[in-house]
Structure formats: C-alpha cells, structure tokens
Design a protein around this motif. Structure first.
Motif, short mmCIF file in Angstrom:
data_model
loop_
_atom_site.label_atom_id
_atom_site.label_comp_id
_atom_site.label_asym_id
_atom_site.label_seq_id
_atom_site.Cartn_x
_atom_site.Cartn_y
_atom_site.Cartn_z
N SER A 89 0.84 -1.19 0.00
CA SER A 89 0.00 0.00 0.00
C SER A 89 0.88 1.24 0.00
O SER A 89 2.09 1.17 0.26
CB SER A 89 -0.93 0.01 1.22
N LEU A 109 -2.34 -1.48 -3.14
CA LEU A 109 -1.83 -1.68 -4.50
C LEU A 109 -2.18 -3.09 -4.95
O LEU A 109 -1.65 -4.07 -4.42
CB LEU A 109 -0.32 -1.45 -4.54
N LEU A 142 -2.30 -3.49 -10.86
CA LEU A 142 -2.09 -2.04 -10.86
C LEU A 142 -1.30 -1.61 -12.10
O LEU A 142 -0.30 -2.24 -12.46
CB LEU A 142 -1.32 -1.64 -9.60
N LYS A 147 7.31 -0.19 -10.64
CA LYS A 147 7.21 0.05 -9.19
C LYS A 147 8.39 0.83 -8.62
O LYS A 147 8.29 1.34 -7.49
CB LYS A 147 7.04 -1.29 -8.46
N GLY A 165 -6.08 0.62 -5.47
CA GLY A 165 -5.56 1.33 -6.62
C GLY A 165 -5.80 0.61 -7.93
O GLY A 165 -5.68 -0.62 -8.02
#
Length: 213
Positions: A43, A58, A62, A176, A199
């Motif tokens: 998260s 997340l 995502l 990421k 998300g």
C-alpha cells in the motif's frame, strides 16, 4: 511477456479513465492527487492537496505510468497526445467548414508510441467543474493551438491552446521503482464498501514532475 503486460496496462487505463462501456453503470475510480508520503507492502499513503492522508492498497493488476519533462517543440502532426482543458468563450483559429470552440489547456502530455490509442476520446474531467480531457493524435497545429483528433469525422476533435506557462510532459509506461516517498502522483482507486481504497492506476512524476491533470 512484455506484450501481455503492455496490453494489460493499456486496457486498465482505458477503463479507469473512460469507464467500461459494457458496464457503464459502474462508477469510475476516484482520482486522488498529491504526494506519496509512505510506502508499505502492499500500500501507499498519499498526502492530498488539501492535507488529508489517504491509504491506497496496491492491487496485483495495478497500472503504473511515468511523467517526465517534455517540450512543446516535440509535438508534430500525428503525435499522440492528451490534454486537460476548459472551453473558452471564443472560436478556434484552426479553419474548418464550421467554427468550433477553443479550449485552454491546463497541461499537455506527449504520449509514447507504445501507448498510442490509450484513453482515446473526449470526456468530462474533475480537475475543475468545467474541465474536459481529450486524447488523440494531432491533426492540425496553429501556433500553440493543437487539434486533437479522436474520431473519424470532422467534429471528432478538440482544439486546445497550450499556454507557454502550461506544463508539457512525456507519458510512458512505468514500474514500481517510481513508487517512493516524495513522488507526486495522480492515483485512480476504487473505494470498497468498508472505506478502503484499492488502486487501479498510478501516474507518477519523475524527477520532481507534478502531474497537472
């Protein structure tokens, strides 16, 4: 593998920005703008522009997109772009068979070729009560006015004036590694029944870039 991830990312953002046509009754994700203040697993916490802390989980699917600095001089006929704008009380200087309204841009994004077709179209946006967002290819240029074309007819285009003080960014597929404290972000997230945010996409500024959308 790269192709599958790429297509999944495009599909996710098309749904999150334009909504899913087959299930139009479903609300679009909330859009949360601010700075990432905390990164957890899995998260993040976003400090919003009005000072609130919003935790976003997340998900595995995502989609992450990067914004870096761009230049208006990189725009040419056929370039795929996106812009958030508001309609002005004047007509566009681009000549057509009939006059069309001019829009003033809050920002311009030059979108990487691998993302061509993403979020194609014109719709209302929530940056201001009157704002719209358009994605398409540049069909005409008149000084700093772009015709953003998103459909087959002469009326399927949005004329946007990009002021010299409006930010111009490049938008590309991210990863990421962009998720870190201090990064500016526009997050799309679905709100669960228990109040949690999950998300759908993150648009993250690189090197201090602030998403202006």
């Amino acid at each position: 593998m790269r192709t599958l991830l790429h297509l999944a990312a495009i599909a996710a953002l098309i749904v999150s920005v334009l909504g899913a046509p087959a299930r139009a009754e479903e609300p679009e994700p909330d859009r949360i703008r601010g700075v990432i203040s905390e990164v957890g697993n899995p998260s993040i916490v976003v400090k919003t522009r009005d000072g609130k802390d919003v935790r976003i989980e997340l998900s595995d699917n995502l989609s992450i997109f990067a914004l870096s600095k761009g230049r208006f001089t990189d725009v040419d006929l056929g370039t795929y772009v996106g812009a958030v704008a508001v309609k002005m009380d004047e007509y566009s200087p681009i000549l057509r068979d009939s006059a069309v309204w001019l829009h003033k841009g809050f920002e311009l994004r030059i979108i990487d070729e691998e993302l061509r077709g993403i979020a194609l179209g014109h719709k209302k946006w929530d940056l201001t009560p009157e704002s719209i967002i358009s994605h398409g290819w540049v069909d005409d240029i008149e000084v700093r006015v772009l015709s953003i074309k998103w459909g087959p007819t002469d009326y399927d285009e949005t004329d946007v004036e990009v002021p010299r003080n409006a930010p111009v960014h490049r938008m590309s597929l991210g990863n990421k590694s962009l998720i870190k404290p201090g990064a500016h972000v526009l997050a799309g997230a679905n709100k669960a029944a228990d109040g949690r945010y999950v998300g759908v996409f993150l648009i993250i500024g690189k090197d201090g870039v602030v998403p202006a959308m």
